[in-house]
Every structure is written in structure tokens, then in C-alpha cells.
Design a protein around this motif. Structure first.
Motif, PDB file in Angstrom:
ATOM      1  N   ALA A  59      12.667  -0.667  13.493  1.00 20.51           N
ATOM      2  CA  ALA A  59      13.363   0.388  11.903  1.00 20.51           C
ATOM      3  C   ALA A  59      12.925   2.078  11.961  1.00 20.51           C
ATOM      4  O   ALA A  59      13.460   2.734  11.840  1.00 20.51           O
ATOM      5  CB  ALA A  59      13.342  -0.594  11.568  1.00 20.51           C
ATOM      6  N   VAL A  60      10.802   1.742  11.925  1.00 20.09           N
ATOM      7  CA  VAL A  60      10.380   3.156  11.265  1.00 20.09           C
ATOM      8  C   VAL A  60      10.873   3.729  12.861  1.00 20.09           C
ATOM      9  O   VAL A  60      10.964   5.461  12.722  1.00 20.09           O
ATOM     10  CB  VAL A  60       9.350   2.767  11.327  1.00 20.09           C
ATOM     11  CG1 VAL A  60       8.081   4.138  11.128  1.00 20.09           C
ATOM     12  CG2 VAL A  60       8.333   1.685  10.358  1.00 20.09           C
ATOM     13  N   GLY A  61      11.475   3.972  14.304  1.00 19.96           N
ATOM     14  CA  GLY A  61      11.582   4.347  15.614  1.00 19.96           C
ATOM     15  C   GLY A  61      12.785   5.121  14.875  1.00 19.96           C
ATOM     16  O   GLY A  61      13.044   6.701  15.232  1.00 19.96           O
ATOM     17  N   VAL A  62      13.388   4.663  14.734  1.00 18.86           N
ATOM     18  CA  VAL A  62      15.001   4.755  14.231  1.00 18.86           C
ATOM     19  C   VAL A  62      15.297   5.887  13.172  1.00 18.86           C
ATOM     20  O   VAL A  62      15.710   6.617  13.010  1.00 18.86           O
ATOM     21  CB  VAL A  62      15.789   3.596  14.065  1.00 18.86           C
ATOM     22  CG1 VAL A  62      17.149   3.850  13.884  1.00 18.86           C
ATOM     23  CG2 VAL A  62      16.368   2.872  15.702  1.00 18.86           C
ATOM     24  N   VAL A  63      14.530   5.428  12.194  1.00 10.93           N
ATOM     25  CA  VAL A  63      14.098   6.523  10.811  1.00 10.93           C
ATOM     26  C   VAL A  63      13.530   7.741  10.984  1.00 10.93           C
ATOM     27  O   VAL A  63      13.970   8.667  11.066  1.00 10.93           O
ATOM     28  CB  VAL A  63      13.633   5.347   9.664  1.00 10.93           C
ATOM     29  CG1 VAL A  63      13.277   6.658   8.384  1.00 10.93           C
ATOM     30  CG2 VAL A  63      14.604   4.072   9.099  1.00 10.93           C
ATOM     31  N   GLY A  64      12.726   7.937  12.185  1.00  9.14           N
ATOM     32  CA  GLY A  64      12.291   8.552  12.192  1.00  9.14           C
ATOM     33  C   GLY A  64      13.285   9.848  13.082  1.00  9.14           C
ATOM     34  O   GLY A  64      12.981  10.631  12.917  1.00  9.14           O
ATOM     35  N   TRP A  65      13.622   9.034  14.165  1.00 11.02           N
ATOM     36  CA  TRP A  65      14.770   9.495  14.862  1.00 11.02           C
ATOM     37  C   TRP A  65      15.850  10.321  14.289  1.00 11.02           C
ATOM     38  O   TRP A  65      16.379  11.531  14.174  1.00 11.02           O
ATOM     39  CB  TRP A  65      15.405   8.926  15.323  1.00 11.02           C
ATOM     40  CG  TRP A  65      16.620   9.225  16.884  1.00 11.02           C
ATOM     41  CD1 TRP A  65      16.121  10.051  17.531  1.00 11.02           C
ATOM     42  CD2 TRP A  65      17.605   9.317  16.852  1.00 11.02           C
ATOM     43  NE1 TRP A  65      17.101  10.497  18.542  1.00 11.02           N
ATOM     44  CE2 TRP A  65      18.394  10.271  17.580  1.00 11.02           C
ATOM     45  CE3 TRP A  65      18.376   8.455  15.845  1.00 11.02           C
ATOM     46  CZ2 TRP A  65      19.485  10.208  17.346  1.00 11.02           C
ATOM     47  CZ3 TRP A  65      19.902   8.649  15.783  1.00 11.02           C
ATOM     48  CH2 TRP A  65      20.415   9.056  17.117  1.00 11.02           C
TER      49      TRP A  65
ATOM     50  N   TRP B 138      17.865  15.108  11.359  1.00 11.82           N
ATOM     51  CA  TRP B 138      18.627  15.907   9.910  1.00 11.82           C
ATOM     52  C   TRP B 138      17.675  17.048   9.974  1.00 11.82           C
ATOM     53  O   TRP B 138      18.521  17.753  10.265  1.00 11.82           O
ATOM     54  CB  TRP B 138      18.502  15.040   8.736  1.00 11.82           C
ATOM     55  CG  TRP B 138      18.592  15.137   7.550  1.00 11.82           C
ATOM     56  CD1 TRP B 138      19.412  15.926   6.923  1.00 11.82           C
ATOM     57  CD2 TRP B 138      17.650  15.663   6.321  1.00 11.82           C
ATOM     58  NE1 TRP B 138      19.401  16.354   6.022  1.00 11.82           N
ATOM     59  CE2 TRP B 138      18.362  16.591   5.555  1.00 11.82           C
ATOM     60  CE3 TRP B 138      16.470  16.370   6.982  1.00 11.82           C
ATOM     61  CZ2 TRP B 138      17.861  17.306   4.517  1.00 11.82           C
ATOM     62  CZ3 TRP B 138      15.425  16.543   5.819  1.00 11.82           C
ATOM     63  CH2 TRP B 138      16.146  17.048   4.942  1.00 11.82           C
ATOM     64  N   LEU B 139      16.623  16.878  10.424  1.00  8.23           N
ATOM     65  CA  LEU B 139      15.925  18.340  10.454  1.00  8.23           C
ATOM     66  C   LEU B 139      16.194  19.129  10.979  1.00  8.23           C
ATOM     67  O   LEU B 139      16.261  20.343  10.625  1.00  8.23           O
ATOM     68  CB  LEU B 139      14.398  18.226  10.284  1.00  8.23           C
ATOM     69  CG  LEU B 139      13.560  18.069   8.973  1.00  8.23           C
ATOM     70  CD1 LEU B 139      11.855  17.631   9.466  1.00  8.23           C
ATOM     71  CD2 LEU B 139      13.874  18.147   8.154  1.00  8.23           C
ATOM     72  N   ARG B 140      16.194  19.282  11.769  1.00  9.00           N
ATOM     73  CA  ARG B 140      16.517  20.010  13.548  1.00  9.00           C
ATOM     74  C   ARG B 140      18.228  20.481  13.232  1.00  9.00           C
ATOM     75  O   ARG B 140      18.440  21.950  13.308  1.00  9.00           O
ATOM     76  CB  ARG B 140      17.202  19.649  14.674  1.00  9.00           C
ATOM     77  CG  ARG B 140      15.759  18.941  15.228  1.00  9.00           C
ATOM     78  CD  ARG B 140      15.729  18.660  16.341  1.00  9.00           C
ATOM     79  NE  ARG B 140      15.902  19.981  17.233  1.00  9.00           N
ATOM     80  CZ  ARG B 140      15.970  18.693  18.821  1.00  9.00           C
ATOM     81  NH1 ARG B 140      15.750  18.462  19.378  1.00  9.00           N
ATOM     82  NH2 ARG B 140      16.490  19.992  19.845  1.00  9.00           N
ATOM     83  N   VAL B 141      19.499  19.855  12.567  1.00  7.83           N
ATOM     84  CA  VAL B 141      20.476  20.040  12.275  1.00  7.83           C
ATOM     85  C   VAL B 141      20.001  21.022  11.128  1.00  7.83           C
ATOM     86  O   VAL B 141      21.085  22.519  10.376  1.00  7.83           O
ATOM     87  CB  VAL B 141      21.466  19.293  11.623  1.00  7.83           C
ATOM     88  CG1 VAL B 141      22.864  20.020  11.082  1.00  7.83           C
ATOM     89  CG2 VAL B 141      21.836  18.692  12.975  1.00  7.83           C
ATOM     90  N   LYS B 142      19.147  20.635  10.256  1.00 15.48           N
ATOM     91  CA  LYS B 142      19.480  21.421   8.864  1.00 15.48           C
ATOM     92  C   LYS B 142      18.690  22.977   8.941  1.00 15.48           C
ATOM     93  O   LYS B 142      18.952  23.503   8.660  1.00 15.48           O
ATOM     94  CB  LYS B 142      18.663  20.609   7.739  1.00 15.48           C
ATOM     95  CG  LYS B 142      17.923  21.677   6.563  1.00 15.48           C
ATOM     96  CD  LYS B 142      17.517  21.237   5.509  1.00 15.48           C
ATOM     97  CE  LYS B 142      17.027  21.786   4.427  1.00 15.48           C
ATOM     98  NZ  LYS B 142      15.638  20.690   3.751  1.00 15.48           N
TER      99      LYS B 142
END
Length: 99
Positions: free
Chosen positions: A12-18, A23-27
Motif C-alpha cells: 500500500a505504501v509503495g502504490v501510494v508513493g507511486w 501526480w507531482l511529475r504531472v503537476k
């Protein structure tokens, strides 16, 4: 000892981090890569290509201007580092009217 909850938390932590990094890259406008390395985002369009051409032209103009400023700075440095007697003579020859 039960490993199931620990593994689920790590996944779960890995998926949320990905998701967060994507999102940051798109932003911030960074391109996203697909599974095979092809660009997914941002798409190149005619508008983007025109903007690239304009920026390339502006970059060339700014480089030319920077070159002329470097030449002018070199002349100023030469004047500042020359001995004062020679500089005075050059100024006086420029002040004399040409006949």
C-alpha cells in the motif's frame, strides 16, 4: 507471526508513493513514460512545436546579444587595465577635430 498485514502495508505504501510521484511529475510538467519508454504526457502538438520554434529563435537572439555584451565588456576591461598615459593619448586623439 503473521506476515500478511506487513506485506499489505508495504504494498500500500509503495502504490501510494507511486501515485504521489506521478501526480507531482504531472503537476510540474515533467514528461511521463509508458511501459516501453514512449512519452505519454505531455503530448506534442502543433502549438507546442510552434512554441519550441519561438523559444529557439529567442534563444538565438539572446545568445547573439550576450556575445556583443561580452565584446563590449572586453573593451571596457582593456580600457581599465591599460596604463593611464596611453589612455590619455587615445582620448586626446579622439577629441581632436578631423580635417
Amino acid at each position: 507471526m503473521q506476515l500478511g498485514p506487513i506485506i499489505a502495508i508495504v504494498v500500500a505504501v509503495g502504490v501510494v508513493g507511486w501515485i504521489f510521484t506521478t501526480w507531482l511529475r504531472v503537476k510540474h510538467g515533467y514528461p511521463l513514460d509508458g511501459a516501453w519508454g514512449q512519452a505519454i504526457y505531455p503530448k506534442t502538438s502543433d502549438e507546442a512545436m510552434e512554441r519550441i520554434k519561438l523559444l529557439t529563435t529567442e534563444n538565438g537572439q539572446l545568445r547573439a546579444e550576450l556575445g556583443s555584451i561580452k565584446d563590449r565588456l572586453a573593451n571596457v576591461e582593456r580600457i581599465v587595465t591599460d596604463d593611464s598615459h596611453r589612455l590619455t593619448q587615445e582620448i586626446e586623439t579622439l577629441r581632436m577635430p578631423k580635417n
